[in-house]
Design a protein around this motif. Structure first.
Motif, PDB file in Angstrom:
ATOM      1  N   THR A 162      -9.061  -1.544  11.171  1.00  0.00           N
ATOM      2  CA  THR A 162      -9.123  -1.716   9.732  1.00  0.00           C
ATOM      3  C   THR A 162      -8.695  -0.566   8.914  1.00  0.00           C
ATOM      4  OG1 THR A 162     -10.892  -3.117  10.493  1.00  0.00           O
ATOM      5  CG2 THR A 162     -10.724  -2.632   8.212  1.00  0.00           C
ATOM      6  N   PHE A 163      -8.976   0.575   9.097  1.00  0.00           N
ATOM      7  CA  PHE A 163      -8.806   1.755   8.357  1.00  0.00           C
ATOM      8  C   PHE A 163      -7.230   2.010   8.307  1.00  0.00           C
ATOM      9  CE2 PHE A 163      -7.439   6.417   8.470  1.00  0.00           C
ATOM     10  CZ  PHE A 163      -8.018   6.602   7.409  1.00  0.00           C
ATOM     11  N   LEU A 164      -6.538   1.980   9.449  1.00  0.00           N
ATOM     12  CA  LEU A 164      -5.088   2.020   9.413  1.00  0.00           C
ATOM     13  C   LEU A 164      -4.122   0.741   8.493  1.00  0.00           C
ATOM     14  CD1 LEU A 164      -4.268   3.271  12.993  1.00  0.00           C
ATOM     15  CD2 LEU A 164      -4.335   4.664  11.060  1.00  0.00           C
ATOM     16  N   THR A 165      -4.624  -0.270   8.687  1.00  0.00           N
ATOM     17  CA  THR A 165      -4.269  -1.429   7.958  1.00  0.00           C
ATOM     18  C   THR A 165      -4.636  -1.127   6.545  1.00  0.00           C
ATOM     19  OG1 THR A 165      -4.543  -2.970   9.694  1.00  0.00           O
ATOM     20  CG2 THR A 165      -4.509  -3.857   7.735  1.00  0.00           C
ATOM     21  N   MET A 166      -5.652  -0.761   6.314  1.00  0.00           N
ATOM     22  CA  MET A 166      -6.104  -0.603   4.692  1.00  0.00           C
ATOM     23  C   MET A 166      -5.299   0.495   4.100  1.00  0.00           C
ATOM     24  SD  MET A 166     -10.095  -1.411   4.841  1.00  0.00           S
ATOM     25  CE  MET A 166     -10.149  -1.314   3.067  1.00  0.00           C
ATOM     26  N   LYS A 167      -5.112   1.749   4.908  1.00  0.00           N
ATOM     27  CA  LYS A 167      -4.297   2.906   4.375  1.00  0.00           C
ATOM     28  C   LYS A 167      -2.957   2.792   4.224  1.00  0.00           C
ATOM     29  CE  LYS A 167      -4.288   7.966   5.351  1.00  0.00           C
ATOM     30  NZ  LYS A 167      -2.842   7.983   5.277  1.00  0.00           N
ATOM     31  N   ASN A 168      -2.365   1.888   5.237  1.00  0.00           N
ATOM     32  CA  ASN A 168      -0.912   1.361   5.146  1.00  0.00           C
ATOM     33  C   ASN A 168      -0.450   0.969   3.943  1.00  0.00           C
ATOM     34  OD1 ASN A 168      -0.082   2.960   7.426  1.00  0.00           O
ATOM     35  ND2 ASN A 168      -0.669   1.144   8.809  1.00  0.00           N
ATOM     36  N   ALA A 169      -1.380  -0.367   3.715  1.00  0.00           N
ATOM     37  CA  ALA A 169      -1.421  -1.198   2.307  1.00  0.00           C
ATOM     38  C   ALA A 169      -1.525  -0.509   1.213  1.00  0.00           C
ATOM     39  CB  ALA A 169      -2.548  -2.042   2.412  1.00  0.00           C
ATOM     40  N   GLN A 170      -2.342   0.562   1.136  1.00  0.00           N
ATOM     41  CA  GLN A 170      -2.213   1.328  -0.256  1.00  0.00           C
ATOM     42  C   GLN A 170      -1.049   2.552  -0.188  1.00  0.00           C
ATOM     43  OE1 GLN A 170      -6.193   3.558   0.509  1.00  0.00           O
ATOM     44  NE2 GLN A 170      -7.315   2.272  -0.965  1.00  0.00           N
ATOM     45  N   GLU A 171      -0.870   2.871   0.872  1.00  0.00           N
ATOM     46  CA  GLU A 171       0.689   3.825   0.931  1.00  0.00           C
ATOM     47  C   GLU A 171       1.956   3.040   0.343  1.00  0.00           C
ATOM     48  OE1 GLU A 171       0.580   5.265   4.619  1.00  0.00           O
ATOM     49  OE2 GLU A 171      -0.453   7.103   4.076  1.00  0.00           O
TER      50      GLU A 171
END
Length: 252
Positions: A162-171
Motif C-alpha cells: 500500500t505504501f509503495l502504491t500511494m507513494k508512486n501515485a504521489q510521485e
C-alpha cells in the motif's frame, strides 16, 4: 522484487532440508557464540554459516552482504564507542579521545559475537520459509503467539504494498518536487496509509469469519524428512563448538 527474503527462502538449495534441523543449528550455534569468551568460537560460527548460505544454499553474495553490512557497521560503531568509554587502562590518546584497553577487548569480543550471531540468524531466514518456521514453532510455543506473528508477517507486506502504491501515485503527480511539497505529501501518505491498512485488516477479518474462522489459524504444510546423517553432523558440530567455547581461554 525478485530477490526478497521470502523468494530466497523458497528458492534455495537448502530448501529441502528439514526446518527442525535448521532451527536446531541456529539456536545452538547462537547460544554457544553469545556465551563464548573467545573470539574464535563466534568467528567459526560466522564462517560456517556464511559457507552454508553462499555455497550450499547458493544465495547471491550481494544479497547476503547487503543484509550483513548493517550489522557489521553497528558492530564497528560499538567497538569504537566502547574503546574510549569503558575501562581504566589507557592505550593511546588522539586529541581529546582516549582509547582504553578494557573497552577495546570487550568491543572486539562483542564485534565477533554480533558477526557470528547475525550470520547464523541470516542462515535461518534465507533458507527457511516463514510458514515452515511457524509450523514448527507452533508445537513448542502458544498458538496464540504464533497466530499473532503470522498475521503481523502478512500485514507487513500489505502495508509495504500500500505504501509503495500511494507513494508512486504521489510521485507521478510531482508530490515530491520540493521540500515543502514533500513534507505535505509525506503527511498525507502517513495518514491515509493508516486508514487504508485498518480498512484492509477489517476486510481480511470479515473474509476469514465468513469462511469459518474460530480463532485458530490452521497452517497446512508438508515438511521434508529429517535425515539422521544431517542430524548427526549438526550435533557433532555443536558439540565441538561447545567444547571449544569451554576449553579455549579468552584470547584478549
Amino acid at each position: 522484487m525478485k530477490y526478497n527474503l521470502d523468494y530466497i527462502a523458497h528458492n534455495n538449495k537448502l530448501r529441502i532440508v528439514n526446518p527442525k534441523l535448521k532451527i536446531l543449528y541456529t539456536f545452538l550455534t547462537l547460544i554457544i557464540s553469545l556465551f563464548s569468551k573467545n573470539i574464535f568460537v563466534p568467528f567459526i560460527a560466522f564462517l560456517v554459516s556464511s559457507y552454508l548460505i553462499i555455497f550450499r544454499a547458493r544465495v547471491p553474495v550481494k544479497i547476503y552482504l547487503y543484509l550483513l553490512l548493517p550489522a557489521i557497521a553497528f558492530a564497528l560503531f560499538n567497538l569504537i564507542f566502547m574503546s574510549f568509554w569503558y575501562g581504566k587502562i589507557v592505550i593511546f590518546k588522539i586529541f581529546f579521545i582516549t582509547f582504553k584497553l578494557e573497552g577495546l577487548k570487550q568491543g572486539i569480543l562483542i564485534f565477533f559475537r554480533i558477526l557470528g550471531g547475525v550470520s547464523t540468524m541470516l542462515f535461518l531466514a534465507l533458507t527457511t520459509p516463514i510458514i515452515e518456521l511457524f509450523y514448527v514453532l507452533r508445537r513448542y510455543l502458544p498458538k496464540e503467539f504464533i497466530d499473532i506473528a503470522l498475521m503481523m508477517y502478512k500485514f507487513i507486506f500489505d502495508l509495504l504494498d500500500t505504501f509503495l502504491t500511494m507513494k508512486n501515485a504521489q510521485e507521478t503527480r510531482l508530490g515530491y518536487k520540493d521540500v515543502k511539497t514533500s513534507y505535505k505529501s509525506l503527511g498525507m501518505l502517513m495518514s491515509n496509509l493508516f486508514i487504508r491498512t485498518y480498512e484492509k485488516s477489517e476486510k481480511v477479518y470479515i473474509s476469514m469469519a465468513s469462511r469459518g474462522y474460530d480463532g485458530d489459524i490452521r497452517i497446512l504444510t508438508e515438511l521434508p524428512n529429517l535425515k539422521l546423517k544431517n542430524l548427526f553432523i549438526v550435533l557433532l558440530f555443536e558439540f565441538l563448538l561447545a567444547l571449544l567455547a569451554l576449553t579455549l581461554p579468552p584470547l584478549l
